[in-house]
Enzyme design. Sequence first.
Site, mmCIF file in Angstrom:
data_model
loop_
_atom_site.group_PDB
_atom_site.id
_atom_site.type_symbol
_atom_site.label_atom_id
_atom_site.label_comp_id
_atom_site.label_asym_id
_atom_site.label_seq_id
_atom_site.Cartn_x
_atom_site.Cartn_y
_atom_site.Cartn_z
ATOM 1 C CD GLU A 233 38.660 4.728 3.999
ATOM 2 O OE1 GLU A 233 37.986 4.245 2.893
ATOM 3 O OE2 GLU A 233 38.552 6.013 4.314
ATOM 4 C CG ASP B 209 34.520 4.934 2.916
ATOM 5 O OD1 ASP B 209 34.061 3.965 3.111
ATOM 6 O OD2 ASP B 209 34.725 5.729 3.655
ATOM 7 C CE1 TYR C 296 53.590 20.493 23.243
ATOM 8 C CE2 TYR C 296 53.158 18.163 22.821
ATOM 9 C CZ TYR C 296 53.065 19.490 23.078
ATOM 10 O OH TYR C 296 51.465 19.785 22.638
#
Lengths: 361, 817
Positions: A194, A246, A96
């Site tokens: 995770e 996972d 920005y």
Amino acid sequence: MTTESDARDELIDLAADFYDQFADGEIPEMTLPTRTKSNIEYDTESGVWTYGDRTSTRSANSVRGARKLLKAAYTIEFLADQLDEDRSSTLRELYYLSESWDNDEAQFSSQDESNDLVEDLEIVTGVTREDFHMRPEESGATLMGPLLIREQTRRGEREIHCQEDVGAGGYQIPNNPDMIEFLDDDIDFALAVETGGMRDRLVENGFDEDYNCLVIHLKGQPARATRRITKRVHDELDVPIAVFADGDPWSYRIYGSVAYGSIKSAHLSKYLATPEAQFVGIQPEDIVEYDLPSDPLADSDINALESELEDPRFQTDYWEEQIELQLDIGKKSEQQSLASRGLDFVTDTYLPERLGAMGVL
Amino acid sequence: MTSFQSTIGDEEGIAEELAEGQREISIAEFFEKNKHMLGFDSGARGLVTAVKEAVDNALDATEEAGVLPDIYIEIEEVGDYYRLVIEDNGPGITKEQLPKVFGKLLYGSRFHAREQSRGQQGIGISAAVLYSQLTSGQPAKITSRPKGQSRAQYFELIIDTDTNEPEIKADEETTWDRPHGTRIELEMEGNMRARQQLHDYVKHTAVVNPHARLELREPGLDEPMKFERATDELPAETKEIRPHPHGVELGALIKMLEATESYSVSGFLQEEFTRVGKKTADSVIDNFRDVYYGRELAWSPPRAHDDRDVAAAVANAVANKGKDATNAFSEGIAETVANNDRLSRSELAAIVDNVAEAVEGDTGKTFGGTVRENAVDAAWRAITGAAGDESGGGEDGGGEDASESPLVADAYALVDDATSTRKDDAAVRAMAEALARRFENLDGEAFRIPRDDLDRLVADAASFVAEQRDATFGETARGNVVEAFWSRARTVPDDPPKVTAIAGSRDAAADLLEAMRTTDILAPPTDCLAPITADLVEAGLRKEYDADFYAAATRDAEVHGGDPFIVEAGIAYGGEIPAEGTVELLRFANRVPLVYQRGACATTDVIKNIGWRNYGLDQPGGSGLPNGPAVISIHVASTNVPFTSESKDALANVPAIEDEIELAVREAARELKSYLNKRRSMQQRREKQDVLGKILPEMADKVSEVTGRPRPDIDGALARIMNNVSVEREMNGETVTLVVENHSDVNEQLEITDIVSTEPTDLSDGTVVDMDGEWFVQWKPEVPSGDERELTYAIDGDADFEVSVGGVETEKLTVND
């Protein structure tokens, strides 16, 4: 690592290189290692993956290249000033902030562009982003476990025990984990998790207390600070690191970036990667063995698995076997699928069994 | 149908009734019914067509007289009518010709000529006269002043629509300010709704006739439209050529046969046609013999082990010539025959004649016509196995000894050879037998058969075999068999019929025409054509379109149906040509603009089928007329331009012509492409220069700011980036150096001039010229790619400089003075 004034000098040196190229009548350019999968190599000495010998050149020879270098010059000025003033900013703020520059051509058109440029500057100067005082937007890991640390904050030093002095959420590491110092610990091993749901389950079940375990919440793809703190825990406290994620290709990549380093930040692998980290699961093997509830592999999962088979980081017997097995059964499972056997199954049965098998317990 | 049938008995005399309705229609009626074909279907169009016909005529007339055309066109409103005036500076028309030229449909010198000209049918201008007469009732007013005459002739002329004959209403001498020329004034019904087409027609005429000066006045114009000439070069004079054998039709051929003074076909062909000499005439005649007489099938003579003995047969047929002479004769024949692979009867007759003459010379015996004929008959029977009286043959399946016939053996060999190996041997044998029987049944003993008959005969034999043996001989197999026999058959030595005989027989004439068409004949000469030439096509476009780029191409002459033609194409691009919408397509035939029916024209089809994106023009959907600021002009010149209709608005789709149009357009388009590519790369270079010229100084400023050093000199880097040639001045005390660096990838030949306000000394080569207190220092260095040159001189004290660099595009040049 480098001091603030070192970092500033490195940036000014880069600008001086451009200056000299101009003065010699040459076309300004900046040479970087090629940042692709095909150009990362295993460094036997450190056990991590770093960039190979192939390089790409950003040259002012083209309109595109010239714009990049102009932006680099503006960013160098900004970073040098920031270091002068001992301020810091986020990558998003840089994006920005470029809007305020007096030159339209120097403004970034997307945040990816500014992120990439900062990484380019890291590579060329050999200074990390943190030492430029550039913060990522996302926060780093939280820690929960028997560990006493001292953190240098803008408001002075704080001593914090990561089990006793913190709430259920754990200790939030700063963006630059090198600002903390390990004072004391009673840790046998660290478990990098995770998902938030699983972290909360472990904490609720008192896993950290029962096993003298430091639970590190990775929050998905781990931020650099997370990987850095993981490496420091391993190196400085000399404890094994296990990664619990996972059972799908995206999670293997999470493990990969903790253990081997990521492709985008391979220049920092020696600083961020923990090659000794081990993968707990969910392994494709576990899906079969524990008969976990599963989803079928989507096409994108299959593509990702196949691409991992070609990824030099995953070319080990263990990973080839697991990935081929997964392609064979065509299934994936989440960490929380262990709940199908009851809420305590993960802490009472699965983790002790797996960690035992891995030699961590 | 049935109702008509049922009433036919009742309505007696219906034929007579119908016949009553038939009468000769007058030319006016004919015109009324066909005016759309002639281009007069509406008032708007009629006016344009009348202008077009008159201007075409005027251009033809002036060019023929070798005068640069100067044509004036005026349209005026006169009450409810329009008055059209066309003036030219041609040779004028003689008093005798004038009424015919303007007054009779289908009169014209062009109709029978094989020469490129604008008008071809002779319908045009007289149709305009008739149209004006029918719509306004006014006669055509014609003024003509032949060159050198002091007075002009004035006529008023109408056409008698019953007889198609012109009538002269007034014939008087008058004065006219033009020294020579023709003026025609027509009054007609009409309107100016087709003003745009009229303007286009005149403008396009100017494009394609850069040697003509045109002026148009009409009520809608404040200022007359004037088109000046771009060249003083008249189009090359065209030569009339005789027709080409590939371009005539049967009716025309019969007329030519009737009219010729030649006696023999060979003479006729050589006299009346172009590109036919003795050799070509002979090949036409050979082909004609094959069509007209048929060929004679040739057969293998008996081999040593055969029991057919030619010598014995001949000896038997000869009486009273003495033993030696008879032996010499019969053995001579037998020997020569045996040397031939295959023989036709005519060839055998020739052999017999030769041997007879030789033996006559040796022995003094005379072998007369009858003896020779008997010998031929006997030898021929021995060769073909035809048993004289029995040779009538039988029906299919008869004759036990058919298999013994040498014809069958010969035919078997040929059929077996010509058909695929998969054919059953019995079927092949049956086919050979069936063929042999049919050959034996041919009239005469020479086995003469034209190709068509041979086709039929083989087909008949094949269907017989198919029926009997259940073995099929397909079309290909039959074709191969026919070809096997035909290629081994011999052209007969008979003289072709005389011209008068052919003229009298439609069939013979058709045979001759076929022979002409099948013979390879050199393409017609092209001096009957006058292409505009690529240079003038371009000049024409340049004159009327203010564009950035022009290209033109002229193809070599080609032939279509015996008429030579040449296609030319031109392209103008950019500049003042409007960029919106499709390109403008200019179509020309024999230098006449085609204004109407663009969509039906072969040129349009060709343009639409070219992939213009390849050539840098926008083409939505990849086909159809391309978009963009371009004008494409196409000119087809021919002795006979094939139009889709009499109004001559659109070219017919003739593949040979379409191919040439495409090649010509593509040739010009390739130049356009390389121009556009170059322009695009120049444009990119300019854009890159613009952007880099802005970015790099900013970057230099920024790095000098960050490093705290003074702004670096970036010109060297800039020149290198632009692949530029840079010329930079360096001053070192009294020495001035111009450093020339060539960063491009080609060698550059430069011309550098430095204008100095004080006198320079110690020049490194180069020349210096004093011009009123300014010194022009000039170098012409060649700088190889990637190299640099230093040009130096010395001055005393301060001086002003101004350097200019030539020999390199400004886009590639960076000068730092």
